[in-house]
Design a protein around this motif. Structure first.
Motif, short mmCIF file in Angstrom:
data_model
loop_
_atom_site.label_atom_id
_atom_site.label_comp_id
_atom_site.label_asym_id
_atom_site.label_seq_id
_atom_site.Cartn_x
_atom_site.Cartn_y
_atom_site.Cartn_z
N MET A 119 1.49 -1.12 -0.31
CA MET A 119 0.12 0.09 -0.24
C MET A 119 0.88 1.29 0.17
SD MET A 119 -3.57 0.87 0.02
CE MET A 119 -4.32 2.52 0.54
N LYS A 120 0.86 2.46 -0.80
CA LYS A 120 1.10 3.50 -1.52
C LYS A 120 0.82 4.47 -0.06
CE LYS A 120 0.74 4.29 -6.01
NZ LYS A 120 1.40 5.73 -6.89
N SER A 121 1.97 5.64 0.22
CA SER A 121 1.67 6.18 1.47
C SER A 121 0.52 7.35 0.95
CB SER A 121 2.80 7.19 2.28
OG SER A 121 3.62 7.64 0.74
N GLU A 122 0.78 8.73 1.18
CA GLU A 122 -0.60 9.58 0.84
C GLU A 122 0.02 10.71 -0.57
OE1 GLU A 122 -3.95 11.54 3.79
OE2 GLU A 122 -2.46 9.99 4.27
N PRO A 123 -0.31 10.29 -1.69
CA PRO A 123 -0.06 11.95 -2.30
C PRO A 123 -0.17 13.33 -1.34
CG PRO A 123 -1.81 11.03 -2.63
CD PRO A 123 -2.16 10.21 -1.86
N THR A 124 0.90 14.10 -0.84
CA THR A 124 0.65 15.15 -0.69
C THR A 124 0.77 16.41 -1.32
OG1 THR A 124 2.72 14.54 0.34
CG2 THR A 124 1.10 14.03 1.48
N THR A 125 1.81 16.27 -2.17
CA THR A 125 2.16 17.21 -3.47
C THR A 125 1.12 16.83 -4.49
OG1 THR A 125 4.08 16.00 -4.47
CG2 THR A 125 4.47 17.56 -1.94
N LEU A 126 0.73 18.17 -5.28
CA LEU A 126 0.48 18.42 -6.31
C LEU A 126 1.32 16.97 -8.37
CD1 LEU A 126 -0.30 22.32 -7.61
CD2 LEU A 126 -2.42 20.20 -7.43
N ASP A 127 2.60 17.19 -7.91
CA ASP A 127 3.43 15.98 -8.51
C ASP A 127 3.32 15.01 -7.83
OD1 ASP A 127 4.35 18.20 -9.91
OD2 ASP A 127 6.59 17.91 -8.58
N GLN A 128 2.97 14.38 -6.78
CA GLN A 128 2.41 13.25 -6.41
C GLN A 128 1.05 12.79 -6.87
OE1 GLN A 128 3.02 13.32 -2.50
NE2 GLN A 128 5.26 12.82 -2.35
N MET A 129 0.17 13.89 -6.73
CA MET A 129 -1.61 13.51 -7.52
C MET A 129 -1.01 12.95 -8.68
SD MET A 129 -3.76 14.46 -4.81
CE MET A 129 -5.10 14.26 -4.92
N TRP A 130 -0.58 13.47 -9.59
CA TRP A 130 0.02 13.38 -10.95
C TRP A 130 0.94 12.00 -11.13
CZ3 TRP A 130 -1.85 14.63 -15.40
CH2 TRP A 130 -1.86 13.56 -16.68
N ASP A 131 1.92 12.09 -10.21
CA ASP A 131 2.33 10.84 -10.29
C ASP A 131 1.42 9.44 -10.16
OD1 ASP A 131 4.11 11.65 -10.78
OD2 ASP A 131 5.16 11.52 -9.04
N TRP A 132 0.09 10.19 -9.25
CA TRP A 132 -0.88 8.60 -8.71
C TRP A 132 -1.49 7.96 -9.68
CZ3 TRP A 132 -2.15 6.96 -3.04
CH2 TRP A 132 -1.48 7.04 -2.75
N ALA A 133 -1.85 9.20 -9.96
CA ALA A 133 -3.06 9.64 -11.70
C ALA A 133 -1.92 8.60 -12.45
CB ALA A 133 -3.70 10.75 -11.60
N ASP A 134 -1.49 8.96 -13.34
CA ASP A 134 -0.71 9.02 -13.52
C ASP A 134 -0.19 6.66 -14.54
OD1 ASP A 134 0.77 8.40 -16.44
OD2 ASP A 134 3.29 8.75 -15.38
N SER A 135 0.52 6.62 -13.36
CA SER A 135 0.46 5.21 -13.15
C SER A 135 -0.35 4.15 -12.30
CB SER A 135 1.52 5.16 -11.79
OG SER A 135 0.82 4.92 -10.41
N ALA A 136 -1.23 5.10 -12.67
CA ALA A 136 -2.45 3.72 -12.41
C ALA A 136 -3.50 3.78 -14.10
CB ALA A 136 -4.26 4.57 -11.97
N LEU A 137 -2.87 4.52 -14.50
CA LEU A 137 -3.80 4.95 -15.67
C LEU A 137 -2.58 3.67 -16.73
CD1 LEU A 137 -4.44 8.35 -16.38
CD2 LEU A 137 -5.73 6.58 -17.21
N THR A 138 -1.25 4.13 -16.19
CA THR A 138 -0.14 2.81 -17.46
C THR A 138 -0.06 1.69 -16.38
OG1 THR A 138 1.13 5.28 -16.49
CG2 THR A 138 2.25 2.95 -17.04
N ARG A 139 -0.53 1.75 -15.23
CA ARG A 139 -0.94 0.15 -14.52
C ARG A 139 -1.87 -0.79 -15.19
NH1 ARG A 139 1.07 -2.14 -9.92
NH2 ARG A 139 -0.40 -3.39 -10.10
N GLY A 140 -2.49 0.32 -16.15
CA GLY A 140 -4.42 -0.14 -16.12
C GLY A 140 -4.42 -0.73 -17.65
N VAL A 141 -3.05 0.10 -18.73
CA VAL A 141 -2.81 -0.64 -19.53
C VAL A 141 -2.41 -2.00 -19.89
CG1 VAL A 141 -1.98 -0.25 -21.41
CG2 VAL A 141 -2.74 1.99 -20.64
N ARG A 142 -0.98 -2.47 -19.13
CA ARG A 142 -0.30 -3.15 -18.94
C ARG A 142 -1.05 -4.86 -18.11
NH1 ARG A 142 4.87 0.08 -16.81
NH2 ARG A 142 5.12 1.36 -18.71
N ASP A 143 -1.19 -4.36 -16.98
CA ASP A 143 -2.24 -5.02 -15.84
C ASP A 143 -3.67 -5.35 -16.48
OD1 ASP A 143 -2.85 -6.54 -13.36
OD2 ASP A 143 -1.33 -5.65 -12.42
#
Ligand SMILES: Cc1cc2nc3c(=O)[nH]c(=O)nc-3n(C[C@H](O)[C@H](O)[C@H](O)COP(=O)(O)O)c2cc1C
Length: 182
Positions: free
Chosen positions: A1-25
């Protein structure tokens, strides 16, 4: 389980990685987003398989004879919804869809059973006398790619103590985000 996204960059990274994972997994919840369109009776929604994400656009595939293709031809505005329970993350993408026919090369690489979702008689949504009246078929001409150019992404994270929500907009300089009230 990841911790929490506390910055805007982390919010973006979480979203981007969910989309990237969704394509592959195949088992990732982002694999099955809900696409909303505007139809003659009002808003319409359905699940599709997430096929591609390049940081600005999403790729989906469909049968050219489905209602969503007619709807997007009449009005390309659409939105995509994703909920990732284990990360308590909701994504809402605002986009415009471009419709193109899939390539013969990709078609040739597809297994037979996968081709059969692009074809069949009668066409999707047509009334039938009974459920078995449908005759499957595979038609290259009905293999259609939906490319969603995303202009906004609303990212909501439900933290244990704080809900964080960021709105990202995509313009000529790329994506930029701002916090908004959850
Ligand atoms: C898990 C799941 C995955 C699906 N994947 C796709 C897909 O990738 N493309 C597609 O056109 N329909 C897919 N469907 C079917 C659509 O949800 C929908 O029923 C169909 O495309 C007709 O939609 P329309 O009449 O709104 O165009 C999927 C359905 C489910 C439940």
């Amino acid at each position: 389980m990841k911790s929490e996204p506390t910055t805007l960059d982390q919010m973006w990274d979480w979203a981007d990685s969910a989309l990237t994972r969704g394509v592959r997994d195949r088992r990732h919840p982002a694999r099955h987003p809900v696409l909303a369109t505007l139809g003659p009776h009002g808003p319409e929604q359905r699940v599709l398989v997430l096929r591609g994400w390049d940081g600005a656009s999403v790729r989906l595939q469909t049968d050219a004879a489905t209602a969503k293709v007619q709807e997007l031809s009449a009005d390309p505005r659409c939105s995509l919804h994703i909920w990732v329970p284990r990360h308590a993350l909701q994504l809402r993408l605002t986009a415009r869809a471009a419709l193109t026919h899939g390539s013969a090369d990709d078609w040739d690489r597809m297994p037979d059973h996968a081709r059969e979702v692009y074809g069949g008689t009668p066409t999707p949504g047509t009334p039938m006398p009974h459920a078995e009246a449908f005759e499957p078929g595979a038609e290259l001409g009905r293999y259609m790619i939906l490319t969603l150019s995303c202009s906004r992404m609303d990212v909501l994270h439900l933290g244990p103590n704080l809900h964080r929500r960021a709105l990202f907009s995509n313009d000529a300089e790329g994506w930029h985000g701002t916090w908004i009230a959850p």
